[in-house]
Design a protein around this motif. Sequence first.
Motif, short mmCIF file in Angstrom:
data_model
loop_
_atom_site.label_atom_id
_atom_site.label_comp_id
_atom_site.label_asym_id
_atom_site.label_seq_id
_atom_site.Cartn_x
_atom_site.Cartn_y
_atom_site.Cartn_z
N ILE A 116 -0.74 8.52 10.61
CA ILE A 116 -1.44 7.46 11.61
C ILE A 116 -2.44 6.62 10.84
CG2 ILE A 116 -3.41 9.01 12.09
CD1 ILE A 116 -2.77 8.30 15.21
N SER A 117 -2.48 5.44 11.18
CA SER A 117 -3.42 4.60 10.50
C SER A 117 -4.76 4.66 11.32
CB SER A 117 -2.97 3.00 10.77
OG SER A 117 -2.72 2.61 12.29
N LYS A 118 -5.76 4.23 10.64
CA LYS A 118 -7.15 4.25 11.20
C LYS A 118 -7.15 3.39 12.47
CE LYS A 118 -10.37 2.40 8.78
NZ LYS A 118 -11.66 1.96 7.63
N GLY A 119 -6.76 2.21 12.35
CA GLY A 119 -6.51 1.60 13.62
C GLY A 119 -6.13 1.98 14.89
N ARG A 120 -5.03 2.42 14.49
CA ARG A 120 -4.07 3.15 15.71
C ARG A 120 -4.77 4.36 16.27
NH1 ARG A 120 1.45 3.76 17.09
NH2 ARG A 120 2.08 2.22 15.39
N TRP A 121 -5.50 5.33 15.46
CA TRP A 121 -6.24 6.41 15.88
C TRP A 121 -7.33 6.05 16.62
CZ3 TRP A 121 -6.45 11.11 17.11
CH2 TRP A 121 -7.67 11.75 17.14
N GLU A 122 -8.02 4.91 16.26
CA GLU A 122 -9.28 4.60 16.88
C GLU A 122 -9.01 3.96 18.31
OE1 GLU A 122 -12.27 3.33 13.27
OE2 GLU A 122 -10.76 2.05 14.02
N GLN A 123 -7.74 3.39 18.48
CA GLN A 123 -7.27 2.62 19.55
C GLN A 123 -6.85 4.11 20.57
OE1 GLN A 123 -3.96 0.13 19.30
NE2 GLN A 123 -5.11 -1.43 18.54
N CYS A 124 -6.13 5.00 19.97
CA CYS A 124 -5.91 6.04 20.73
C CYS A 124 -6.99 6.91 21.38
CB CYS A 124 -4.98 7.20 19.83
SG CYS A 124 -4.48 8.63 20.68
N VAL A 125 -8.24 7.11 20.55
CA VAL A 125 -9.30 7.77 21.09
C VAL A 125 -9.98 6.77 22.18
CG1 VAL A 125 -11.55 8.60 20.32
CG2 VAL A 125 -9.77 9.00 19.05
N ARG A 126 -10.33 5.50 21.85
CA ARG A 126 -10.86 4.84 22.89
C ARG A 126 -10.02 4.63 24.23
NH1 ARG A 126 -11.55 0.88 18.89
NH2 ARG A 126 -9.78 -0.18 19.27
N ALA A 127 -8.80 4.74 24.20
CA ALA A 127 -7.98 4.71 25.42
C ALA A 127 -8.12 6.12 26.07
CB ALA A 127 -6.42 4.31 25.11
N ALA A 128 -8.27 7.00 25.34
CA ALA A 128 -8.28 8.38 25.94
C ALA A 128 -9.83 8.72 26.69
CB ALA A 128 -8.09 9.75 24.84
N ARG A 129 -10.82 8.03 25.96
CA ARG A 129 -12.22 8.33 26.66
C ARG A 129 -12.23 7.26 27.69
NH1 ARG A 129 -14.63 12.49 26.18
NH2 ARG A 129 -15.53 13.26 24.54
N ALA A 130 -11.30 6.36 27.90
CA ALA A 130 -11.48 5.34 29.15
C ALA A 130 -11.09 6.35 30.26
CB ALA A 130 -10.49 4.11 29.00
N VAL A 131 -10.17 7.38 29.97
CA VAL A 131 -9.42 8.13 30.97
C VAL A 131 -10.60 9.29 31.17
CG1 VAL A 131 -7.62 9.71 31.67
CG2 VAL A 131 -7.16 7.67 30.53
N CYS A 132 -11.11 9.94 30.10
CA CYS A 132 -12.12 11.12 30.34
C CYS A 132 -13.47 10.66 29.33
CB CYS A 132 -11.42 12.30 29.55
SG CYS A 132 -10.06 12.93 30.30
N PRO A 133 -14.25 10.03 29.94
CA PRO A 133 -15.42 9.55 29.32
C PRO A 133 -16.25 10.52 28.84
CG PRO A 133 -15.42 8.93 31.78
CD PRO A 133 -14.16 9.70 31.38
N THR A 134 -16.22 11.80 29.30
CA THR A 134 -17.13 12.93 28.86
C THR A 134 -16.41 13.87 28.47
OG1 THR A 134 -17.74 13.68 30.99
CG2 THR A 134 -19.23 11.92 30.09
N GLY A 135 -16.93 14.99 27.60
CA GLY A 135 -16.38 16.35 27.61
C GLY A 135 -15.19 16.57 26.84
N SER A 136 -14.49 17.58 26.71
CA SER A 136 -13.20 17.55 25.82
C SER A 136 -12.12 17.32 26.80
CB SER A 136 -12.95 19.43 25.77
OG SER A 136 -13.06 19.95 26.95
N MET A 137 -11.07 16.78 25.66
CA MET A 137 -9.65 16.18 26.32
C MET A 137 -8.72 16.58 25.36
SD MET A 137 -10.53 12.31 25.49
CE MET A 137 -11.10 11.81 23.79
N LYS A 138 -7.53 16.29 25.87
CA LYS A 138 -6.45 16.33 24.87
C LYS A 138 -5.49 15.07 25.30
CE LYS A 138 -3.56 19.45 27.43
NZ LYS A 138 -2.78 20.81 27.30
N GLY A 139 -4.33 14.80 24.41
CA GLY A 139 -3.40 13.81 24.79
C GLY A 139 -2.58 13.42 23.52
N THR A 140 -1.86 12.21 23.58
CA THR A 140 -0.88 12.00 22.82
C THR A 140 -1.02 10.48 22.51
OG1 THR A 140 0.90 13.84 23.73
CG2 THR A 140 1.67 12.15 22.21
N CYS A 141 -1.08 10.40 21.07
CA CYS A 141 -1.46 8.88 20.46
C CYS A 141 0.13 8.72 20.43
CB CYS A 141 -2.05 9.09 19.13
SG CYS A 141 -3.76 9.63 19.33
#
Length: 158
Positions: A116-141
């Motif tokens: 994974i590239s740094k840019g793709r990874w950062e986009q993935c985390v930002r998009a996941a935090r848009a769904v789960c703004p706080t706490g723990s989470m899981k997902g698929t990049c």
Amino acid sequence: MLSTTFFQSILLLVAGASLSSASPVWPHYSIDGEHLEVLNMRASTSVNPGAVSNVECLDRNKNIVFHDQNVAELSICGGIAGSIQKCGGAPKSTTGRSGSAEFKLSAATSGATINISKGRWEQCVRAARAVCPTGSMKGTCTGGASSGNVNFTLDSPL
């Protein structure tokens, strides 16, 4: 018979009580400055919802410090901060940890490795935090592996 001064005293007492009870009682809210900073940063950052899928909020009350999350985010693959642009070493899984935050990543397809590239990874985390703004989470990049996607979990090791 009751005197006029008695009635005046009662009237002053009632008027004073009415005035003091008429003043509003405002609830006291305290918002941490870091929280406001995070909200401002998230509001000014673009989010690509297609960068992530299957996001699940695990525990919205889990305390993951924003700074710890950022450091852990850039600690995957032995560190992808600075000029490093991709996960090196072709691992099948990797962990990034700092204080109250721990990311665990694994290739979603059996036999694949993480690149994974740094840019793709950062986009993935930002998009996941848009769904789960706080706490723990899981997902698929989306993408990020030699074949297919990358599964991740953000939790607190504390």
